[in-house]
Design a protein around this motif. Structure first.
Motif, short mmCIF file in Angstrom:
data_model
loop_
_atom_site.label_atom_id
_atom_site.label_comp_id
_atom_site.label_asym_id
_atom_site.label_seq_id
_atom_site.Cartn_x
_atom_site.Cartn_y
_atom_site.Cartn_z
N ALA A 1 0.83 -1.21 0.00
CA ALA A 1 0.00 0.00 0.00
C ALA A 1 0.86 1.25 0.00
CB ALA A 1 -0.93 -0.01 1.21
N ALA A 2 1.96 1.23 0.75
CA ALA A 2 2.84 2.40 0.81
C ALA A 2 3.49 2.67 -0.53
CB ALA A 2 3.91 2.19 1.89
N LEU A 3 3.91 1.61 -1.21
CA LEU A 3 4.60 1.79 -2.48
C LEU A 3 3.65 2.24 -3.59
CD1 LEU A 3 6.95 -1.33 -2.42
CD2 LEU A 3 7.64 1.06 -2.21
N LEU A 4 2.40 1.77 -3.52
CA LEU A 4 1.45 2.02 -4.60
C LEU A 4 0.36 3.01 -4.21
CD1 LEU A 4 1.00 -1.63 -5.95
CD2 LEU A 4 2.62 0.12 -6.70
N LEU A 5 0.62 3.81 -3.15
CA LEU A 5 -0.39 4.73 -2.65
C LEU A 5 -0.90 5.66 -3.74
CD1 LEU A 5 -1.87 5.75 -0.10
CD2 LEU A 5 0.01 7.36 0.23
#
Length: 669
Positions: A271-275
């Protein structure tokens, strides 16, 4: 929109310095990023009374907020009059914080009753005050209003630092300067792991695999923090954790789970990488950013050619997903969107214009599995881009080989199917390795592909035989004659059992075995077999077929080295003339025919002609293939030998015979 009101405090002097907002705590093993900070500070020093808003831009998890927080803590420690930290993801929250600051600082006219007016008063105060101040706008987006960015500072004592994932025009407007924040350097990664584990009393987990682990994690601060926390919590060493991380059956969130103690990084890594992906999907061309990212994630993270996005294969794939035609311009626009949201890097790097972090690629594949359609589209596109002759575009060929290796690593079954056999890309990549003179790598490649083909297609599938045939060619090129002969005889026996006597593949097996017999000292067998293959190839393929010319080249060398120099000269001069006519003067096969003719002239007692021809050939090979290519080195060694030995030796074995590889018409290595 809810408007917060702040009651004006009783009249009193402001107690300077003032900190407004919550500055994130310092990471356990924070790395100061000295080189990056020097770049930021030097840019800051170039401006006077105009506030330079420096925007730290980068993908998820590169440490933008921690770096901004470091500047904020430094400002507090230095006694800066005002340090304000705002989470700018929601503009209304920034307005509220500015209004609160106006009230707390007793800005004239601020009364806590109208947030927008008080925020404007605060910004005016920033522009006019002679006090020093720092405003940090964390997590700005392309939707952050222009009026929320402080614009000027009297005396140049004010400063704005923003962080963002967005690298588009909105982040560089006004007086803002974009600063790319990337991953840690290897030294910073090593220092982080060492400090983090030592502070947790787990220094014993820092083993010889630490540098390898940091490299596998792409030196991403987010990933290093989660990995270190995982090692501390599960009592695993770097080596043991590396084994777990490399298990591609596990999702990224499984090997980098959200845990406490990850230096402030919360939530799943994916989720952090693809926010930013959801926002990117809403940009024009709407809905295309996700499918484009998915295809890019299948390829080499270090980069692939931009031209791939104009290939028919990729555009057809994207059109089928989107439900309407996708043009090359649409695909390039989607790449620009992904770049602006820091999900990929779209640069001018030759043949590697489109790159992304390896963990972003893994995260993208976790949320969208590598479907056979996407893999086949990427494979077809790479094959479309492959140059007809590698020597004309060696850099491109090397990039395509690297991308093929990554693509094939996802699931070989997508590219090796009983109904279709082995995808042509895999053959082209292996032949390219041998053409580049990378024989040891070629042995590994063809050996692995042969094993996989046996498992998926069976031992008697014709493509499996081709992989073993090419493995034998790789061994021959690497001078392992015994292993080459063993494989060639096995493949020949299988082909004689499975195909017609005039099948071109069977004739190629006979040709290569004749070459290997000669190298093994089986002279009569080699000559007789070579003459038989030449007659059959002329009858089946024609006199101008490249495989026929290869056999004629080999036979000329056999004649020269058995004393039939007149026949050798006649045959090889015809080979050279035919290759010039069919391939051109600079083709590597033409140059090797000229090199071989020079050697035959030497054996025929014509040393001056031999040296003259070989000297020019060495210069041309150096120009076309490079000085370190095995064919260039062979020709150079022959030239040195000829110039040092005035007496021609008809028995000298200095010519180049060649086997043929399976996989493309007329391919000759």
């Amino acid at each position: 929109m809810t408007v917060h009101q702040y009651a004006a405090p009783a009249a009193a002097e402001v107690r300077w310095p003032v900190v407004i907002g919550r500055i994130p705590p310092k990471a356990t093993a924070f790395q100061p990023r000295a080189e990056l900070r020097r770049e930021i500070d030097e840019a800051r020093g170039e401006y006077g009374t105009v506030v330079l808003s420096q925007v730290l831009a980068g993908g998820g998890g590169v440490g933008k907020s921690q770096l901004a927080a470091h500047y904020a803590r430094e400002a507090v420690e230095a006694g800066t009059d005002l340090v304000l930290w705002a989470d700018a993801a929601e503009p209304s929250a920034v307005t509220d914080l500015y209004a609160r600051a106006a009230v707390e600082l007793r800005v004239p006219g601020a009364n806590g009753e109208a947030a927008e007016q008080d925020a404007e008063r605060f910004l005016s105060w920033l522009a006019a005050t002679e006090r020093g101040w720092l405003v940090v706008l964390d997590n700005t987006t392309e939707h952050t209003p222009e009026q929320l960015w402080p614009a000027t500072s009297r005396g140049g004592r004010g400063r704005v630092i923003g962080t963002t994932r967005h690298r588009g025009a909105a982040s560089t407007g006004g007086d803002r300067m974009l600063v790319d924040v990337t991953t840690y350097s290897p030294a910073e990664s090593a220092a982080y792991l060492s400090e983090r584990l030592e502070r947790a009393k787990c220094a014993r987990f820092l083993d010889a695999h630490a540098a390898e682990l940091a490299e596998e994690l792409g030196h991403l601060p987010l990933a290093l923090a989660h990995a270190a926390a995982y090692m501390v919590n599960t009592r695993r060493s770097c080596g043991r954790y590396l084994e777990l991380f490399r298990d591609r059956t596990r999702s990224l969130d499984a090997v980098l789970p959200a845990r406490s103690g990850a230096d402030g990084y919360r939530g799943p890594v994916t989720a952090a990488l693809l926010l930013a992906l959801d926002a990117a999907m809403q940009e024009e061309p709407v809905g295309l950013a996700g499918p484009v990212l998915h295809v890019a994630a299948l390829l080499d993270p270090a980069g692939h050619p931009e031209q791939l996005w104009g290939t028919e294969s990729v555009l057809d794939h994207l059109s089928s997903i989107r439900g309407r035609p996708v043009t090359a311009d649409d695909a390039l626009d989607a790449l620009a969107v992904l770049h602006n949201y820091s999900l990929i890097n779209h640069t001018e790097a030759s043949h590697r214009e489109v790159a992304l972090h390896a963990l972003t690629a893994r995260a993208a594949l976790d949320i969208g599995p590598d479907t056979p359609q996407a893999v086949l589209a990427a494979a077809n596109a790479l094959l479309e881009l492959w140059p007809s002759a590698d020597y004309r575009a060696q850099g491109l060929a090397a990039t395509l080989r690297a991308n093929t290796d990554v693509l094939a690593g996802h699931d070989a079954a997508h590219l090796i199917q009983p109904s279709r056999g082995i995808h042509g890309l895999l053959f082209r990549c292996g032949i390219s390795l041998l053409q580049a003179g990378l024989y040891t790598t070629g042995i590994q490649y063809w050996g692995s592909l042969s094993t996989t083909s046996e498992r998926l297609l069976g031992n008697d599938h014709l493509d499996t035989l081709s992989t073993r045939h090419n493995l034998a060619s790789a061994y021959w090129e690497a001078d392992d004659i015994d292993q080459a002969m063993l494989l060639q005889e096995q493949v020949l026996a299988d082909r004689q059992r499975l195909v017609d006597a005039d099948d071109p593949a069977l004739l190629t097996s006979l040709n290569n075995l004749a070459v290997t017999y000669w190298d093994a000292g089986r002279i009569d067998e080699a000559r007789n077999l070579q003459e038989q293959v030449l007659a059959d190839r002329e009858r089946v393929l024609g006199t101008d077929h490249l495989d026929t010319l290869m056999t004629r080249n080999n036979l000329a060398i056999v004649y020269a080295e058995t004393g039939r120099t007149d026949d050798a000269v006649r045959v090889q001069e015809q080979v050279l003339a035919d290759r010039r006519r069919l391939l051109g003067t600079d083709d590597p096969d033409t140059l090797m025919a000229r090199s071989n003719l020079a050697c035959i002239y030497w054996a025929a007692g014509r040393p001056a002609r031999a040296v003259e021809m070989l000297r020019q050939t060495v210069a041309d090979l150096d120009r076309i293939l490079g000085p370190e290519h095995p064919n260039t080195e062979l020709a150079r060694e022959n030239l040195i030998a000829f110039t040092q030995d005035p007496q021609p030796d008809a028995a000298q074995d200095s010519s180049s015979r060649s086997p043929s590889s399976d996989g493309e018409p007329g391919s000759a290595v």
